[in-house]
Design an enzyme around this catalytic site. Structure first.
Site, PDB file in Angstrom:
ATOM      1  N   ASP A 100       0.820  -1.217   0.000  1.00  0.00           N
ATOM      2  CA  ASP A 100       0.000   0.000   0.000  1.00  0.00           C
ATOM      3  C   ASP A 100       0.854   1.267   0.000  1.00  0.00           C
ATOM      4  OD1 ASP A 100      -2.467  -1.336  -0.041  1.00  0.00           O
ATOM      5  OD2 ASP A 100      -2.423  -1.622   2.135  1.00  0.00           O
ATOM      6  N   HIS A 252       0.220  -7.771  -1.698  1.00  0.00           N
ATOM      7  CA  HIS A 252      -1.067  -8.456  -1.737  1.00  0.00           C
ATOM      8  C   HIS A 252      -1.740  -8.225  -3.084  1.00  0.00           C
ATOM      9  CE1 HIS A 252      -1.690  -4.480   0.058  1.00  0.00           C
ATOM     10  NE2 HIS A 252      -2.912  -4.489  -0.436  1.00  0.00           N
ATOM     11  N   ARG A 266     -10.237  -0.261   5.810  1.00  0.00           N
ATOM     12  CA  ARG A 266      -8.792  -0.435   6.037  1.00  0.00           C
ATOM     13  C   ARG A 266      -8.247   0.693   6.913  1.00  0.00           C
ATOM     14  NH1 ARG A 266      -5.742  -0.327   0.713  1.00  0.00           N
ATOM     15  NH2 ARG A 266      -5.838   1.895   1.073  1.00  0.00           N
TER      16      ARG A 266
HETATM   17  C1  SIN Z   1      -5.859  -3.422  -0.836  1.00  0.00           C
HETATM   18  O1  SIN Z   1      -5.339  -3.453  -1.937  1.00  0.00           O
HETATM   19  O2  SIN Z   1      -5.322  -2.877   0.128  1.00  0.00           O
HETATM   20  C2  SIN Z   1      -7.185  -4.104  -0.629  1.00  0.00           C
HETATM   21  C3  SIN Z   1      -7.113  -5.575  -0.697  1.00  0.00           C
HETATM   22  C4  SIN Z   1      -8.468  -6.194  -0.765  1.00  0.00           C
HETATM   23  O3  SIN Z   1      -9.455  -5.480  -1.020  1.00  0.00           O
HETATM   24  O4  SIN Z   1      -8.575  -7.404  -0.576  1.00  0.00           O
END
Ligand code: SIN
Length: 273
Positions: A100, A252, A266
């Site tokens: 991120d 991720h 988040r």
């Molecule tokens: C993100 O990219 O931080 C989100 C990941 C997600 O929505 O699973």
């Protein structure tokens, strides 16, 4: 409170944490155990945690100061809780391997993501260890990336968010507020001392000192290298699931295989990167 249980998911990355209720004020020893588990397993998963935004924030604050993302979406009420609200996620950015906000000089140390609304099928998130990615490079490639820097730029991420209608922020203004920054390609984790591969397709624009042609090949190679299943685990979300990852050692990828609303909250933590 039950005894805390740490159940590893794969050899490389991921553990489920059982026996904690994130709505409660956690004792210091439990926080220390979770912090150590995060350093060892890189991403932690918690099931059945019906936390409010305030409880989500309070949990995050046990691990460090809040990091306020400059990339606010149009769905959120508070700058500290980023609301991701997707229905047609393909090509919107989270479906690329990334960590991120690496376009910042000080990206978040960790992210805590909570499932608020899920599609009936799909919408898993994959996580990959960037220690494992670095360690899998040949000694010759390690020598090449050690000492190499890369430029990270907000432009692509912003464009995708604007095009998808997720934000009302202005691209030129955000480019002024967040000018391109450099990070090491093999970044030393300040707590473990291990090297993690730190380039991603969302934000890394180029490797410093390489020609355009060399960049086309080498940056693409490094970004593709992180995709190996050897480095990964995959998390299937259920209502009230929470994932907590170390943004310094993990990338991720949100699998874009759904076409029903998926809402995630988040909270990110700042500190030494
Ligand atoms: C993100 O990219 O931080 C989100 C990941 C997600 O929505 O699973």
């Amino acid at each position: 409170m039950n005894a805390i249980e740490i159940v590893p998911l794969t050899a490389a990355i991921g553990a489920e944490i059982r026996g904690v209720d994130l709505r409660e004020g956690l004792p210091d020893d439990v926080v220390a155990t979770i912090r150590q588990a995060l350093l060892e397993h890189l991403v932690l998963f918690f099931r059945d945690q019906p936390v409010s935004d305030d409880e989500h924030l309070a949990f995050a604050l046990r691990f460090g100061p809040l990091h306020i993302s400059p990339l606010a979406t149009r769905y959120q009420d508070s700058p500290a809780v980023t609301v991701l609200n997707q229905i047609g996620p393909r090509g919107e950015g989270a479906d690329q391997w990334h960590s991120d906000n690496t376009f910042l000089a000080e990206p978040p140390v960790a992210s805590i993501l909570r499932a608020v609304k899920l599609p009936s099928i799909g919408g898993d998130t994959c996580f990959a260890s960037m220690y494992a990615a670095y360690d899998a490079l040949s000694p010759a490639m390690c020598s090449f990336v050690d000492g190499l820097h890369a430029v990270h730029d907000i432009t692509k991420v912003m464009r995708k968010a604007i095009d998808a209608g997720h934000t009302t922020l202005d691209l030129a203004e955000m480019q002024r507020r967040c000018p391109p920054v450099e990070h090491p390609v093999a970044k030393i984790h300040p707590e473990t001392g291990r090297k993690a591969l730190f380039v991603n397709r969302n934000s890394t624009s180029h490797l410093v000192g390489l020609s355009e042609r060399e960049n086309e090949l080498m940056l693409a190679f490094l970004c593709d290298h992180v995709r190996s299943p050897d480095f990964q685990c995959r998390f299937h979300w259920e209502p009230d699931s929470v994932a907590f990852w170390d943004n310094r050692s993990v990338q991720h990828f949100a699998v874009p295989d759904y076409d029903e609303p998926r809402v995630m909250h988040r909270v990110t933590i700042g500190g030494p990167t």
